[in-house]
Design an enzyme around this catalytic site. Structure first.
Site, mmCIF file in Angstrom:
data_model
loop_
_atom_site.group_PDB
_atom_site.id
_atom_site.type_symbol
_atom_site.label_atom_id
_atom_site.label_comp_id
_atom_site.label_asym_id
_atom_site.label_seq_id
_atom_site.Cartn_x
_atom_site.Cartn_y
_atom_site.Cartn_z
ATOM 1 N N GLY A 30 0.847 -1.200 0.000
ATOM 2 C CA GLY A 30 0.000 0.000 0.000
ATOM 3 C C GLY A 30 0.877 1.243 0.000
ATOM 4 O O GLY A 30 0.506 2.287 0.551
ATOM 5 N N GLY A 33 -0.247 5.025 -1.051
ATOM 6 C CA GLY A 33 -1.320 5.748 -0.374
ATOM 7 C C GLY A 33 -0.839 6.948 0.417
ATOM 8 O O GLY A 33 0.339 7.325 0.373
ATOM 9 N N GLN A 34 -1.775 7.536 1.167
ATOM 10 C CA GLN A 34 -1.441 8.755 1.922
ATOM 11 C C GLN A 34 -0.282 8.498 2.888
ATOM 12 O O GLN A 34 0.650 9.305 2.967
ATOM 13 C CB GLN A 34 -2.673 9.260 2.697
ATOM 14 C CG GLN A 34 -2.445 10.629 3.327
ATOM 15 C CD GLN A 34 -3.535 11.041 4.315
ATOM 16 O OE1 GLN A 34 -4.471 10.288 4.585
ATOM 17 N NE2 GLN A 34 -3.406 12.235 4.854
ATOM 18 N N ASP A 56 2.439 -2.097 -4.208
ATOM 19 C CA ASP A 56 1.055 -1.622 -4.246
ATOM 20 C C ASP A 56 0.328 -2.369 -5.363
ATOM 21 O O ASP A 56 0.956 -2.937 -6.270
ATOM 22 C CB ASP A 56 1.007 -0.105 -4.501
ATOM 23 C CG ASP A 56 -0.268 0.546 -3.960
ATOM 24 O OD1 ASP A 56 -0.186 1.273 -2.950
ATOM 25 O OD2 ASP A 56 -1.353 0.303 -4.538
ATOM 26 N N TYR A 164 -15.744 -0.384 7.919
ATOM 27 C CA TYR A 164 -14.348 -0.028 8.195
ATOM 28 C C TYR A 164 -14.017 -0.340 9.659
ATOM 29 O O TYR A 164 -13.013 -0.983 9.964
ATOM 30 C CB TYR A 164 -14.165 1.458 7.894
ATOM 31 C CG TYR A 164 -12.781 2.014 8.091
ATOM 32 C CD1 TYR A 164 -11.734 1.648 7.263
ATOM 33 C CD2 TYR A 164 -12.524 2.961 9.092
ATOM 34 C CE1 TYR A 164 -10.454 2.195 7.427
ATOM 35 C CE2 TYR A 164 -11.261 3.515 9.254
ATOM 36 C CZ TYR A 164 -10.234 3.126 8.415
ATOM 37 O OH TYR A 164 -8.978 3.681 8.571
ATOM 38 N N LYS A 168 -11.470 -3.014 11.448
ATOM 39 C CA LYS A 168 -10.395 -2.579 12.354
ATOM 40 C C LYS A 168 -10.437 -3.367 13.668
ATOM 41 O O LYS A 168 -9.403 -3.788 14.178
ATOM 42 C CB LYS A 168 -10.476 -1.071 12.616
ATOM 43 C CG LYS A 168 -10.101 -0.221 11.392
ATOM 44 C CD LYS A 168 -8.748 -0.567 10.845
ATOM 45 C CE LYS A 168 -8.311 0.286 9.685
ATOM 46 N NZ LYS A 168 -7.131 -0.263 8.975
HETATM 47 P P1 NAD Z 1 -4.862 5.023 1.285
HETATM 48 O O1 NAD Z 1 -6.234 4.693 0.865
HETATM 49 O O2 NAD Z 1 -4.340 6.385 1.042
HETATM 50 O O3 NAD Z 1 -3.825 4.000 0.646
HETATM 51 C C1 NAD Z 1 -4.057 2.621 0.608
HETATM 52 C C2 NAD Z 1 -3.155 2.028 -0.439
HETATM 53 O O4 NAD Z 1 -3.424 0.626 -0.484
HETATM 54 C C3 NAD Z 1 -3.411 2.589 -1.856
HETATM 55 O O5 NAD Z 1 -2.186 2.966 -2.451
HETATM 56 C C4 NAD Z 1 -4.039 1.413 -2.599
HETATM 57 O O6 NAD Z 1 -3.680 1.354 -3.970
HETATM 58 C C5 NAD Z 1 -3.448 0.235 -1.839
HETATM 59 N N1 NAD Z 1 -4.270 -0.972 -1.969
HETATM 60 C C6 NAD Z 1 -5.614 -1.079 -1.959
HETATM 61 N N2 NAD Z 1 -5.982 -2.343 -2.149
HETATM 62 C C7 NAD Z 1 -4.836 -3.053 -2.258
HETATM 63 C C8 NAD Z 1 -4.553 -4.419 -2.464
HETATM 64 N N3 NAD Z 1 -5.522 -5.326 -2.621
HETATM 65 N N4 NAD Z 1 -3.255 -4.798 -2.539
HETATM 66 C C9 NAD Z 1 -2.254 -3.899 -2.421
HETATM 67 N N5 NAD Z 1 -2.462 -2.601 -2.226
HETATM 68 C C10 NAD Z 1 -3.738 -2.176 -2.141
HETATM 69 O O7 NAD Z 1 -4.755 4.667 2.848
HETATM 70 P P2 NAD Z 1 -3.824 5.336 3.957
HETATM 71 O O8 NAD Z 1 -4.499 6.587 4.404
HETATM 72 O O9 NAD Z 1 -2.436 5.393 3.492
HETATM 73 O O10 NAD Z 1 -4.007 4.293 5.135
HETATM 74 C C11 NAD Z 1 -3.120 3.230 5.348
HETATM 75 C C12 NAD Z 1 -3.592 2.475 6.580
HETATM 76 O O11 NAD Z 1 -3.679 3.373 7.688
HETATM 77 C C13 NAD Z 1 -4.983 1.854 6.445
HETATM 78 O O12 NAD Z 1 -5.031 0.674 7.188
HETATM 79 C C14 NAD Z 1 -5.888 2.881 7.097
HETATM 80 O O13 NAD Z 1 -7.066 2.294 7.589
HETATM 81 C C15 NAD Z 1 -5.002 3.343 8.231
HETATM 82 N N6 NAD Z 1 -5.384 4.660 8.728
HETATM 83 C C16 NAD Z 1 -5.239 5.766 7.963
HETATM 84 C C17 NAD Z 1 -5.615 6.997 8.469
HETATM 85 C C18 NAD Z 1 -5.481 8.251 7.673
HETATM 86 O O14 NAD Z 1 -5.959 9.311 8.126
HETATM 87 N N7 NAD Z 1 -4.847 8.214 6.506
HETATM 88 C C19 NAD Z 1 -6.136 7.083 9.767
HETATM 89 C C20 NAD Z 1 -6.297 5.918 10.504
HETATM 90 C C21 NAD Z 1 -5.886 4.710 9.996
HETATM 91 C C1 AKB Z 2 -10.848 7.770 7.771
HETATM 92 O O1 AKB Z 2 -11.376 8.870 7.999
HETATM 93 O O2 AKB Z 2 -11.444 6.783 7.308
HETATM 94 C C2 AKB Z 2 -9.403 7.604 8.186
HETATM 95 C C3 AKB Z 2 -9.335 7.130 9.589
HETATM 96 C C4 AKB Z 2 -9.356 8.091 10.695
HETATM 97 O O3 AKB Z 2 -9.281 5.950 9.823
HETATM 98 N N1 AKB Z 2 -8.731 8.850 7.980
#
Ligand code: NAD
Ligand code: AKB
Length: 339
Positions: A30, A33-34, A56, A164, A168
Site C-alpha cells: 500500500g 497511499g497517503q 502496491d 471499516y 479494524k
Molecule cells: P490510502 O487509501 O491512502 O492507501 C491505501 C493504499 O493501499 C493505496 O495505495 C491502494 O492502492 C493500496 N491498496 C488497496 N488495495 C490493495 C490491495 N488489494 N493490494 C495492495 N495494495 C492495495 O490509505 P492510507 O491513508 O495510506 O491508510 C493506510 C492504513 O492506515 C490503512 O489501514 C488505514 O485504515 C489506516 N489509517 C489511515 C488513516 C489516515 O488518516 N490516513 C487514519 C487511521 C488509519
Molecule cells: C478515515 O477517515 O477513514 C481515516 C481514519 C481516521 O481511519 N482517515
C-alpha cells in the site's frame, strides 16, 4: 528501543540523512497511499534504500517511490503475491497499509472487508510462515457510538457500526491472536485522522482536515462537509511516521498492549482549524454543507483519545500541535501548488 536506532529516527525527523546499520528488510504494502507515500521514503532513509521494498496494487509506481528503491506489484488479497515478495527480497518486517478508508468502504462494504481483512490475514499467515514482524494500522474508526467519546480509554467498548470499523476491530483481535498463538510480532496504532501534503487522503471521514488546507491556498475558501462542533482526533504526518517507526523499534518486553495503541496529537472541530488558518490567511472563509454519511461516522468516533498507554509503554509523544501543523502545511502547499 536500541539507542542507535532511536538516534537515527530522531536524526531523520530533524532533517538529517543517516543510514542505519540495521539489517532490517522491509516490505511496505500500500506504498502509494497517503501514509505509504511518505512512510516508504522515511524508512529508506533510516534502513537504506535497498532494504525497503515498495509494493502496491497500483503498479508501476510513479515518481520518487519508483526511482528511490526496489518495488513490486502486490495484490494483498492474494497471499502468494506477498509470500513471493517476502522470499525474493528476504523480508523480515511487513508494513501492511492496504485498506479501503471509512467513507469509501461504506459505499462498497464487500471491498472494504476483502481488502481490510483479506490483506491482513494474508500478511499474518505469511508473517507466521516467514517469521516477519508485522505493522497494520488500526484507527479511531475502531470505536463506535457507545464508546466513551471524551478521553476514550485504551481498553473500552468497541462496537463500531461501519464496515471499516468492523474490519479494524477484527484486525486488532486477529493480530493479537497471531501474537499470542503463534508468536508473530504484530504491532499497531489506532491512528487518528492524518493530515499531510504529499498524497491526498483516500476516501475517509477525516479527509476534510487535509482538503481545507488545499482549498485555502487554491481558493481562499472551503465548504466543510461536517457540522460545527464535530470534534475528532488528528495528527500531522511527521508525527505519525515517527510514531510508527518508534513502535516497531520499541523494546517488546515493555509492550503490555500490542494491537492496538491509542495515539493522538490534537483534537479540534472545524471552526478551530479554520481559525488556525485565519491566523496566517486572515481572509480565509468557510461555510458548511454537511455530508450525511461522513457526519454520521464522525459523530460515532471519539472526540479525543487517551494515549497514556502508548506514552508509558514505548514513549509516544507528538511534536506538532494545530498551530505548528497549520504553519507548516500552508508553507509547504504554497510552494507545491504554485508549481
Ligand atoms: P490510502 O487509501 O491512502 O492507501 C491505501 C493504499 O493501499 C493505496 O495505495 C491502494 O492502492 C493500496 N491498496 C488497496 N488495495 C490493495 C490491495 N488489494 N493490494 C495492495 N495494495 C492495495 O490509505 P492510507 O491513508 O495510506 O491508510 C493506510 C492504513 O492506515 C490503512 O489501514 C488505514 O485504515 C489506516 N489509517 C489511515 C488513516 C489516515 O488518516 N490516513 C487514519 C487511521 C488509519
Ligand atoms: C478515515 O477517515 O477513514 C481515516 C481514519 C481516521 O481511519 N482517515
Amino acid at each position: 528501543m536500541e539507542i542507535k536506532k532511536r538516534f537515527n529516527i530522531f536524526c531523520i525527523f530533524a532533517g538529517q540523512n543517516l543510514n542505519s546499520s540495521s539489517m532490517k528488510k522491509i516490505l511496505v504494502i500500500g506504498a502509494c497511499g497517503q501514509i505509504g507515500s511518505e512512510l516508504t521514503p522515511a524508512l529508506r532513509k533510516v534502513y537504506g534504500t535497498d532494504n525497503v521494498v515498495a509494493a502496491d496494487l497500483m503498479y508501476p509506481l510513479k515518481g520518487d517511490l519508483a526511482d528511490s528503491g526496489p518495488s513490486c506489484k502486490i495484490d494483498a488479497t492474494n497471499a502468494q503475491d506477498i509470500a513471493d515478495a517476502v522470499k525474493k527480497y528476504n523480508i523480515d518486517s511487513i508494513f501492511n497499509l492496504a485498506a479501503i478508508l471509512s467513507a469509501k468502504a461504506e459505499a462498497n462494504p464487500m471491498l472494504g472487508w476483502n481488502v481490510g481483512i483479506g490483506a491482513l490475514l494474508n500478511c499474518l499467515e505469511v508473517s507466521r510462515e516467514f517469521h516477519c514482524a508485522l505493522f497494520t494500522p488500526s484507527s479511531i474508526g475502531a470505536f463506535g457510538a457507545n464508546t466513551p467519546h471524551d478521553k476514550t480509554p485504551q481498553d473500552t467498548i468497541q462496537r463500531p457500526q461501519t464496515i471499516y470499523g468492523v474490519t479494524k476491530v477484527t484486525g486488532e483481535l486477529l493480530s493479537d491472536y497471531y501474537y499470542k498463538r503463534f508468536g508473530v510480532d504484530t504491532r499497531s496504532v489506532r491512528f487518528p485522522g492524518l493530515i499531510s501534503n504529499v498524497t491526498l487522503p483516500g476516501g475517509g471521514t477525516t479527509d476534510y482536515a487535509v482538503e481545507i488546507y488545499y482549498a485555502a491556498i487554491k481558493e481562499g475558501k472551503f465548504t466543510c462537509p461536517l457540522k460545527p462542533g464535530t470534534y475528532m482526533d488528528m495528527m500531522y504526518m511527521p508525527d505519525a511516521l515517527r510514531g510508527t517507526m518508534e513502535l516497531m523499534e520499541a523494546d517488546p518486553s515493555k509492550l503490555i498492549h500490542r494491537n492496538s495503541f491509542n495515539i493522538t496529537a490534537m483534537s479540534f472541530e472545524p471552526e478551530q482549524i479554520a481559525a488556525a488558518i485565519r491566523k496566517y490567511m486572515p481572509d480565509f472563509k468557510m461555510d458548511y454543507k454537511f455530508d450525511e454519511l461522513r457526519q454520521g461516522i464522525a459523530d460515532s468516533w471519539p472526540n479525543s483519545m487517551d494515549d497514556s498507554c502508548a506514552r508509558a509503554e514505548w514513549g509516544w509523544k507528538p511534536e506538532y500541535d494545530l498551530d505548528a501543523m497549520t504553519r507548516d502545511m500552508l508553507e509547504v502547499l504554497k510552494v507545491k501548488l504554485a508549481k
